[in-house]
Design a protein around this motif. Sequence first.
Motif, short mmCIF file in Angstrom:
data_model
loop_
_atom_site.label_atom_id
_atom_site.label_comp_id
_atom_site.label_asym_id
_atom_site.label_seq_id
_atom_site.Cartn_x
_atom_site.Cartn_y
_atom_site.Cartn_z
N ASN A 271 5.73 41.71 -8.13
CA ASN A 271 4.79 42.44 -8.04
C ASN A 271 4.04 42.64 -9.02
OD1 ASN A 271 3.43 44.27 -6.65
ND2 ASN A 271 4.78 46.22 -7.08
N ILE A 272 3.05 41.54 -9.19
CA ILE A 272 2.25 41.24 -10.40
C ILE A 272 0.90 42.56 -10.04
CG2 ILE A 272 3.05 38.86 -10.67
CD1 ILE A 272 0.24 38.17 -9.33
N GLN A 273 0.22 42.60 -11.09
CA GLN A 273 -1.14 43.16 -10.99
C GLN A 273 -2.32 42.23 -10.56
OE1 GLN A 273 0.17 46.52 -11.18
NE2 GLN A 273 -2.13 46.66 -11.95
N LEU A 274 -3.14 42.61 -9.70
CA LEU A 274 -4.25 41.87 -9.21
C LEU A 274 -5.57 42.28 -9.58
CD1 LEU A 274 -2.81 41.02 -5.63
CD2 LEU A 274 -2.87 39.41 -7.78
N ARG A 275 -6.44 41.70 -9.80
CA ARG A 275 -7.77 41.78 -9.89
C ARG A 275 -8.41 41.55 -8.71
NH1 ARG A 275 -10.86 40.57 -15.64
NH2 ARG A 275 -9.64 41.98 -16.96
N ILE A 276 -8.90 42.65 -7.76
CA ILE A 276 -8.95 42.39 -6.16
C ILE A 276 -10.63 41.94 -6.06
CG2 ILE A 276 -7.29 43.94 -5.50
CD1 ILE A 276 -9.48 45.90 -4.74
N LEU A 277 -11.60 42.17 -6.94
CA LEU A 277 -12.89 41.94 -6.78
C LEU A 277 -13.50 41.04 -8.02
CD1 LEU A 277 -14.12 45.44 -5.68
CD2 LEU A 277 -13.79 43.42 -4.25
#
Length: 554
Positions: A271-277
């Motif tokens: 469950n990694i952190q994502l930059r979604i934009l």
Amino acid sequence: MAQQALHILLSELISRWENEVIEFKNVGDSYSTSDIGKYFSALANEANLRDVEKAWLVFGVNNKSRSIVGSDYRQDNERLQSLKMQISAETEPSITFREIHELQSDKGRVILFEIPAAPLGMPIAWKGHYYARAGESLTHLGLDKLDEIRKQVGATDWSGQVANAATLDHLDTHALTKARESFAKKYANRFALEEVMTWPESTFLDRAKLTKDGQITRATILLLGKAEAAHLLSPQPAQMTWKLEGVERAYQHFGPPFLLNTSILYQKIRNIQLRILPEDQLLPIEVAKYDQKIVLEALHNCIAHQDYGRNGRIIVTELPDRLIFENEGSFYEGQPVDYISGHKTPRRYRNPFLAQAMAELNMIDTMGYGIYEMHIGQARRYFPLPDYDLSEPYAVKMTIHGKIVDPAYSRMLIQKTDLSLQDIFALDRVQKKLPLDDVMVKHLRRANLIEGRKPNLHVSATVAAATASKADYIRTRAQDDDYYTKLIRDYLVKFGSATRKEIDTLLWGKLSDALDVEQKQNKIGNLITSMRTTETIVNTGSRKLPKWTLKEKK
């Protein structure tokens, strides 16, 4: 519900007048919540016995003249809606109004409480007591009616069968402690944690609907049993399997106690952190790839609705961009789309004993809100909504996405925070290239939410201009002077002094992009002058080459 529809509904209810599933009350500005709870229990149980989907409690209608007289009960809408939580906290199993409707008629305000029928096999209690109707009167639920409800699914409920040869020694002590804590949290307004912890194990298990008259059930073993107690459920494997697919492959099986091991399985998921934009379109928003609450909701639903008679296991497959949850047994009551709005309450459960026990331990609710909450949760994170695959006749597959499908969809959700879940669901189908009916297409097109022609529809690109403007605003907006002066003070505290050039370097990139070079120089000069005149800083250098320091306090 629209006002016109409510007028029609009220007319129909009055024409049928009071019976076991309709109750009218002439209520002013107050009414006992406890009495409302009693009527909720009675009407829900009677609706179940009469095989109708819902019952009604109506405030603002005179009981004798059968006319609208109006009601001032809880005029504030937020306080009115809070009654849902109050009812949910004291009902067993936890359940509440499907909806509370307000009708504003020319004769006064009418409140219509929509009460779901008690699920099959599950009578509804209010503060530990079961209620019913006898004509227009409120009474206790008799043993005949109680047995009638409980026998609706008794013989076919795998989870409610007694686990032969099982004893308290087969239960996991850590799971029992966790179960007590969860039960006490759910009923915090009735029982203190310290009190629940002192109950004998047999007393607690019966109160938490985990045992039947002290006898350990299959549901007890699933939720609280030791790993080595799984053989008591044979040939059912009593397993959840996590499976990693992709460049790397791995798997792990998890047996009882499910109450603890669902969280342990969740921890296996990457469950990694994502930059979604993209940064060039909007300041990046960081979110976790998967939300723990959504994942556990999905997993707990698999446990509650699994067809254990098919002797299969629950499987969670982790792919690089999504999670797939699989459980044995067809979708039991209706279709997944029926529950997205949060208004449908299931009448039946495949495993009613297990479902009630899980509700007592705060693992699920029994109102059908789980699917709704998962959809809302994904939308709030700007992710695609969950997908259901019912193509196999005896299995349900649900997908939770951990990757953006169409950036325009996510930008739309960020830009338009007032979109209804119905609109979001439709936009989600557009981004996934799934069919959409003509009525919804026209609605989305009128709202400028989509572009193109069927079947090549796509989320409107016009939102990009709006989000670009939003990004421009973030870059050009000015901060308060207090923000800039604090930066200067912090710099002087750390380094002792600063020249004008050093202060320029400190503030230049933080000033609004709407200012030109000369305006930025004047802005910094004015800040320094203001701090000097208020005796915050002093010049310890020369007039030509100032050197600013914080003024010492006397």
